[in-house]
Write a protein that holds these residues in place. Structure first.
Motif: not given
Ligand code: ADP
Ligand code: MG
Length: 376
Positions: A146-154, A156-159, A214-219, A346-350
């Motif tokens: 399963x995946x836990x996701x913060x409700x706010x502010x996530x 590109x896979x952050x949070x 297509x996503x990699x590392x949720x991005x 920056x790393x993993x930033x678009x």
């Protein structure tokens, strides 16, 4: 400004947020003859570099937002990570067609999931956790993975935390900051799709051709248009996206992300703004998503959105840039380059994207694996 009075070129569009979406909105707005001002905390933001004026300030801060609003005929937010209360204050006196209510629904994963589910749209099994202590029981109920996701502010896979075994919980617990969260079943994806719908204040609607994502590392890594799947499923996604837009009475744009599992579509999440998977529209549709948003909120007719040619959009992340820079002089002639002018790669930033006219998406993807060391 009344929503029924068209806002014509020469008037001012105010953008809350100065990232790449704001930049592309500003470029289209300028072409059409509007004055464009943005509000962003970073000096010379991607949008600030191309618009008429940037107000440097936080879009969390009502005074800065008011400075923007006072000189704008229409206000557009280009990110959901802004304070909905600030937007609610602004809309008392200014024209904010996307609305603070829509923002407050879609910036909170709990609201988004619950409202979709209650309206009968398909979402994956999930639980809403207000406190961390509730999560272990929900992991049992939903089952792993399963995946836990913060409700706010996530983004590109952050949070987000993927939970493969329930024993991982103790470690994840240490990393968690403030809740609430949504815990959802991790589904076995056949593919992912998205559809962007434009809607005007008087209820006219038009949806862009769907993208396969297509996503990699949720991005998001690549969008392929048209999607390489059964067209009846694509049509179903298009229909669901349009019905959701109508259900929420969205004005402007609504991007709807879908999971396809076998032949079943689930709505993943939504964004009431331009979307990364719609960047292809800049070159490959008669009207881009950015122009369409401006048309919708300024009371102009919506433009045609026919796909001019098959296309692949590739995101460039910070870590790709050095390798890509060397390739630029040697890229095939069909490749269109978009670099957002971010100060930091920056790393993993678009940091940019490429749009490629091609009917052989597999070739493009395998070339990228080879040249940029993609690990798909
Ligand atoms: P973000 O706001 O970061 O885009 P998403 O919820 O869209 O958050 O998650 C990013 C990506 O992570 C998705 O596009 C998908 O590839 C993967 N993902 C997220 N939730 C699930 C899920 N429940 N099952 C399978 N993959 C998922
Ligand atoms: Mg997403």
């Amino acid at each position: 400004m009344s929503k029924f009075t068209p806002i014509l070129p020469g008037k001012t569009i105010g953008l809350l947020g100065g990232g790449q979406l704001g930049r592309m909105l500003a470029m289209e707005g300028k072409r059409m003859g509007y004055r464009v001002v943005c509000l962003d905390p970073t000096p010379e933001s991607p949008c600030g570099q191309v618009c008429d004026e940037q107000i440097i300030g936080s879009f969390e801060d009502l005074d800065s937002a008011r400075k923007l609003a006072e000189q704008s005929d229409v206000l557009i937010y280009e990110t959901e990570n802004i304070n909905a209360q600030v937007v609610a204050e602004l809309e008392k006196e200014h024209w904010v067609p996307q609305s603070s209510q829509i923002l407050s629904y879609f910036q909170d994963r709990r609201e988004e999931k619950t409202r979709l589910h209650e309206a009968g749209f398909p979402v994956v099994p999930h639980r809403i956790a207000e406190k961390a202590e509730e999560i272990p029981a929900f992991i049992e109920e939903i089952g792993c993975p399963c995946i836990l996701k913060t409700a706010f502010g996530g983004y590109d896979g952050k949070g987000q935390w993927v939970i493969r075994q329930k024993e991982q919980w103790e470690k994840i617990r240490e990393e968690l900051k403030a809740g609430p969260w949504v815990l959802e079943k991790r589904v076995e994806l056949t593919t992912e799709l998205s559809v962007i719908v434009a809607r005007t204040p008087d209820g006219r609607k038009r949806s862009f051709p769907a993208a396969e994502n297509i996503h990699q590392h949720q991005i998001l890594r690549a969008s392929i248009v048209p999607p390489r799947i059964d067209p009846t499923i694509v049509a179903e996604a298009q229909d669901i996206a349009e019905r959701i837009t109508e259900h929420f009475q969205v004005v402007g744009l609504l991007a709807v992300e879908f999971f396809l599992v076998g032949k079943t579509l689930y709505v993943n999440e939504m964004a009431p703004r331009p979307h990364n998977s719609g960047h292809y529209t800049w070159e490959a549709c008669y009207t881009s998503q950015f122009e369409q948003l401006i048309r919708a909120v300024c009371g102009l007719p919506l433009g045609p959105v026919d796909l001019s040619f098959p296309v692949v959009m590739i995101n460039i992340l910070g870590e790709d840039y050095e390798g890509l820079e060397k390739l630029i002089p040697h890229l095939p002639e069909e490749v269109k380059i978009h670099i957002y002018g971010k100060k930091e790669m920056a790393w993993r930033r678009k940091v940019g994207h490429l749009t490629i006219k091609t009917d052989k998406p597999e070739q493009v993807l395998s070339l990228l694996e080879e040249k940029l060391g993609w690990d798909s």
